[in-house]
Every structure is written in C-alpha cells, then in structure tokens.
Scaffold this motif. Structure first.
Motif: not given
Length: 91
Positions: A1-10, A18-26, A51-54
């Motif tokens: 599993m994984g997530i990516s936020i490509y836009e450096p400004g975001l 939030e993305a990893l929490w949502l993806w893991t929950s799903y 990851g450690e935070k979650l």
C-alpha cells in the motif's frame, strides 16, 4: 500500500497523515487482510513519522537499497489489523 503527494506545495499540514489513515481504514474495512505494510526511503523522514504516528511499526530496513540523489536505506513499516483497531479505539 502507499500514498503519494506529488505537488510539493501541498506537502505538510497533515495531508499525508489523513491520506494514510483513510487508505488504511478503507483497506482493512474492505478486506479480511491481517496486515498492511508500505516502504519508503530513510531520507523521507516525514513518511516514516506519519506511519509511526498512525501505529505502524518499522519492521525492516534494507541498507543502501534506494538512490534518491544519494544512497538511502529502504524502510518497511507495517501494522496488524488488531494493532490498527486498538490504535483507532485509543485515538
């Protein structure tokens, strides 16, 4: 599993968490999988912290396995379904 936020400004501001929490929950909700894991490079300290935070645990390290402008370790983080459920209940 994984997530990516490509836009450096975001990056930053909790979007990755939030993305990893949502993806893991799903993924745990939509499957009967006992565990999930992802890998990143040791230079991506933010993703390791997310990851450690979650409730994910560093389960493995492959030394000098990634080249991102220089040589880094590959880091694998994982969480068991029982750990995720306990973490969610305590949050």
């Amino acid at each position: 599993m994984g997530i990516s936020i490509y836009e450096p400004g975001l990056r930053g501001g909790g979007r990755g968490t939030e993305a990893l929490w949502l993806w893991t929950s799903y993924l745990f909700g939509a499957s009967n999988w006992r565990r999930l894991d992802y890998s990143t490079w040791s230079g991506n300290t933010a993703m390791v912290r997310v990851g450690e935070k979650l409730g994910f645990t560093v389960e493995g390290r492959f030394r000098e396995a990634r080249v991102v402008r220089e040589i880094f370790d590959s880091v694998v983080l994982g969480v068991l379904r029982s750990e995720w459920e306990a973490w969610k209940a305590s949050s």
